[in-house]
Design an enzyme around this catalytic site. Structure first.
Site, PDB file in Angstrom:
ATOM      1  N   GLY A   1       0.762  -1.237   0.000  1.00 23.54           N
ATOM      2  CA  GLY A   1       0.000   0.000   0.000  1.00 23.54           C
ATOM      3  C   GLY A   1       0.795   1.292   0.000  1.00 23.54           C
TER       4      GLY A   1
ATOM      5  N   GLU B   1       4.319   4.830   5.766  1.00 22.04           N
ATOM      6  CA  GLU B   1       3.106   3.998   5.695  1.00 22.04           C
ATOM      7  C   GLU B   1       2.004   4.696   4.901  1.00 22.04           C
ATOM      8  OE1 GLU B   1       1.810   1.350   5.726  1.00 22.04           O
ATOM      9  OE2 GLU B   1       1.911   0.188   7.555  1.00 22.04           O
ATOM     10  N   ASP B   2       1.083   3.889   4.392  1.00 26.57           N
ATOM     11  CA  ASP B   2      -0.068   4.452   3.702  1.00 26.57           C
ATOM     12  C   ASP B   2      -1.123   4.921   4.692  1.00 26.57           C
ATOM     13  OD1 ASP B   2      -0.555   1.857   4.537  1.00 26.57           O
ATOM     14  OD2 ASP B   2      -1.381   1.152   2.641  1.00 26.57           O
TER      15      ASP B   2
ATOM     16  N   ASP C   1      -4.133   2.378  11.054  1.00 27.39           N
ATOM     17  CA  ASP C   1      -5.493   1.984  11.413  1.00 27.39           C
ATOM     18  C   ASP C   1      -5.477   1.520  12.879  1.00 27.39           C
ATOM     19  OD1 ASP C   1      -8.185   1.505  10.450  1.00 27.39           O
ATOM     20  OD2 ASP C   1      -7.737  -0.614  10.415  1.00 27.39           O
TER      21      ASP C   1
ATOM     22  N   GLY D   1      -3.107  -0.056  14.291  1.00 33.48           N
ATOM     23  CA  GLY D   1      -1.740   0.118  14.780  1.00 33.48           C
ATOM     24  C   GLY D   1      -1.079  -1.195  15.168  1.00 33.48           C
ATOM     25  N   ASN D   2      -1.806  -2.287  15.070  1.00 29.30           N
ATOM     26  CA  ASN D   2      -1.279  -3.593  15.496  1.00 29.30           C
ATOM     27  C   ASN D   2      -0.057  -4.027  14.700  1.00 29.30           C
ATOM     28  OD1 ASN D   2      -3.309  -3.732  17.363  1.00 29.30           O
ATOM     29  ND2 ASN D   2      -4.640  -4.997  16.091  1.00 29.30           N
ATOM     30  N   THR D   3      -0.161  -3.980  13.380  1.00 26.81           N
ATOM     31  CA  THR D   3       0.947  -4.402  12.525  1.00 26.81           C
ATOM     32  C   THR D   3       2.173  -3.548  12.782  1.00 26.81           C
ATOM     33  OG1 THR D   3      -0.763  -4.806  10.863  1.00 26.81           O
ATOM     34  CG2 THR D   3       1.521  -4.982  10.135  1.00 26.81           C
ATOM     35  N   LEU D   4       1.965  -2.257  12.757  1.00 32.18           N
ATOM     36  CA  LEU D   4       3.095  -1.346  12.870  1.00 32.18           C
ATOM     37  C   LEU D   4       3.790  -1.441  14.229  1.00 32.18           C
ATOM     38  CD1 LEU D   4       4.372   0.421  10.852  1.00 32.18           C
ATOM     39  CD2 LEU D   4       3.050   2.356  11.693  1.00 32.18           C
TER      40      LEU D   4
ATOM     41  N   LYS E   1      -6.216   7.058  10.915  1.00 32.04           N
ATOM     42  CA  LYS E   1      -7.593   6.842  11.387  1.00 32.04           C
ATOM     43  C   LYS E   1      -7.526   6.635  12.892  1.00 32.04           C
ATOM     44  CE  LYS E   1      -9.637   3.983   7.737  1.00 32.04           C
ATOM     45  NZ  LYS E   1     -10.184   2.654   7.474  1.00 32.04           N
TER      46      LYS E   1
ATOM     47  N   PHE F   1     -13.698   3.479   4.885  1.00 29.51           N
ATOM     48  CA  PHE F   1     -12.771   2.665   4.096  1.00 29.51           C
ATOM     49  C   PHE F   1     -12.386   3.419   2.829  1.00 29.51           C
ATOM     50  CE2 PHE F   1     -11.049  -0.717   1.565  1.00 29.51           C
ATOM     51  CZ  PHE F   1     -10.304  -1.401   2.504  1.00 29.51           C
TER      52      PHE F   1
ATOM     53  N   ASP G   1      -5.901  -0.350  -1.365  1.00 28.13           N
ATOM     54  CA  ASP G   1      -6.727  -1.267  -2.158  1.00 28.13           C
ATOM     55  C   ASP G   1      -8.006  -1.690  -1.455  1.00 28.13           C
ATOM     56  OD1 ASP G   1      -5.266  -2.908  -0.189  1.00 28.13           O
ATOM     57  OD2 ASP G   1      -6.219  -4.581  -1.232  1.00 28.13           O
TER      58      ASP G   1
ATOM     59  N   ARG H   1      -5.582   0.468  -6.390  1.00 32.33           N
ATOM     60  CA  ARG H   1      -4.329   1.068  -5.929  1.00 32.33           C
ATOM     61  C   ARG H   1      -3.845   2.131  -6.915  1.00 32.33           C
ATOM     62  NH1 ARG H   1      -2.276  -2.164  -1.783  1.00 32.33           N
ATOM     63  NH2 ARG H   1      -2.637  -4.399  -1.925  1.00 32.33           N
TER      64      ARG H   1
HETATM   65  P1  IMP Z   1      -3.344  -1.942  11.194  1.00 33.38           P
HETATM   66  O1  IMP Z   1      -2.937  -0.543  11.559  1.00 33.38           O
HETATM   67  O2  IMP Z   1      -2.446  -2.997  11.762  1.00 33.38           O
HETATM   68  O3  IMP Z   1      -4.789  -2.204  11.506  1.00 33.38           O
HETATM   69  O4  IMP Z   1      -3.217  -2.171   9.623  1.00 33.38           O
HETATM   70  C1  IMP Z   1      -3.222  -1.114   8.763  1.00 33.38           C
HETATM   71  C2  IMP Z   1      -3.301  -1.692   7.371  1.00 33.38           C
HETATM   72  O5  IMP Z   1      -4.653  -2.042   7.065  1.00 33.38           O
HETATM   73  C3  IMP Z   1      -2.910  -0.660   6.331  1.00 33.38           C
HETATM   74  O6  IMP Z   1      -1.530  -0.693   6.067  1.00 33.38           O
HETATM   75  C4  IMP Z   1      -3.750  -1.067   5.148  1.00 33.38           C
HETATM   76  O7  IMP Z   1      -3.096  -2.074   4.407  1.00 33.38           O
HETATM   77  C5  IMP Z   1      -4.992  -1.662   5.767  1.00 33.38           C
HETATM   78  N1  IMP Z   1      -6.085  -0.650   5.826  1.00 33.38           N
HETATM   79  C6  IMP Z   1      -6.585  -0.065   6.930  1.00 33.38           C
HETATM   80  N2  IMP Z   1      -7.559   0.808   6.632  1.00 33.38           N
HETATM   81  C7  IMP Z   1      -7.689   0.790   5.281  1.00 33.38           C
HETATM   82  C8  IMP Z   1      -8.536   1.496   4.343  1.00 33.38           C
HETATM   83  O8  IMP Z   1      -9.374   2.351   4.685  1.00 33.38           O
HETATM   84  N3  IMP Z   1      -8.355   1.193   3.038  1.00 33.38           N
HETATM   85  C9  IMP Z   1      -7.452   0.273   2.605  1.00 33.38           C
HETATM   86  N4  IMP Z   1      -6.623  -0.399   3.440  1.00 33.38           N
HETATM   87  C10 IMP Z   1      -6.751  -0.151   4.771  1.00 33.38           C
HETATM   88 MG    MG Z   2      -0.273  -1.322   4.489  1.00 33.77          MG
END
Ligand code: IMP
Ligand code: MG
Length: 177
Positions: free
Chosen positions: A42, A98-99, A102, A104-107, A130, A151, A158, A164
């Site tokens: 992303g 980052e794109d 959300d 924040g778990n992954t990061l 967000k 979303f 995507d 994308r």
């Molecule tokens: P999180 O912060 O671990 O929940 O993951 C964030 C990831 O979820 C981002 O890097 C995106 O790949 C995906 N994501 C979260 N919100 C959106 C959205 O609104 N559109 C598209 N992808 C999203």
């Molecule tokens: Mg991503």
């Protein structure tokens, strides 16, 4: 279920904001080398625009692929690295690009892994934030746009791997048919 995409952030708005972020980053790093790291896929569109807006001499880039399931080369918690960085980051000033931030778990897991490799500094720059969705606290130094819990697609983001390539960011609205 069908859906429509409503334009939300224009190309021009993204360009202007990216330039501002790049200027702030340039100032903060005071001419020191910066290693930009993006997590595929992303963030690639934002990364390529941000790096070109960064008027700093020593900028390098690298990529990671992570997944929250399956077999990886390294794991920490529930996030697995399926493609690791190609450079040694010890002693480097790393800026994660980052794109969207959300939950924040992954990061937060990635931050832990990268910190464990002895970076000199680690900061995060995310085009979109967000905050209402956050479940894990992540230090975000550079934010493009704070958005509500909708979303969004385009500019790298995507929906089922599509959209994308849109040059702007749009909100996905689901329809009955
Ligand atoms: P999180 O912060 O671990 O929940 O993951 C964030 C990831 O979820 C981002 O890097 C995106 O790949 C995906 N994501 C979260 N919100 C959106 C959205 O609104 N559109 C598209 N992808 C999203
Ligand atoms: Mg991503």
């Amino acid at each position: 279920m069908g859906y429509t995409i409503t334009p939300y952030i224009t190309e021009q708005e993204i360009r202007t904001r990216t330039k501002e972020l790049a200027e702030q980053i340039k100032k903060d790093y005071e001419g020191n080398p910066i290693l930009l790291i993006s997590i595929l896929k992303g963030a690639v569109v934002f990364l390529t625009d941000l790096m070109r807006a960064l008027e700093t001499e020593d900028v390098t880039i690298d990529f990671m692929v992570v997944s929250s399931y399956g077999h990886g080369t390294e794991s920490n918690g529930h996030v697995k690295i399926t493609k690791d960085l190609s450079v040694d980051i010890a002693g480097k000033d790393v800026l994660i690009v980052e794109d969207i931030l959300d939950s924040g778990n992954t990061l937060s897991t990635i931050i832990e892994i990268l910190r464990g490799r002895g970076v000199n500094s680690l900061r995060i720059c995310s085009l979109l934030d967000k905050p209402s969705r956050r479940t894990t606290v992540v230090p975000l130094e550079y934010t493009g746009f704070v958005i509500p819990d909708k979303f969004v697609v385009g500019y790298g983001l995507d929906y089922s791997e599509k959209h994308r390539n849109l040059p702007y960011i749009g909100v996905v609205e689901f329809t009955e048919n």
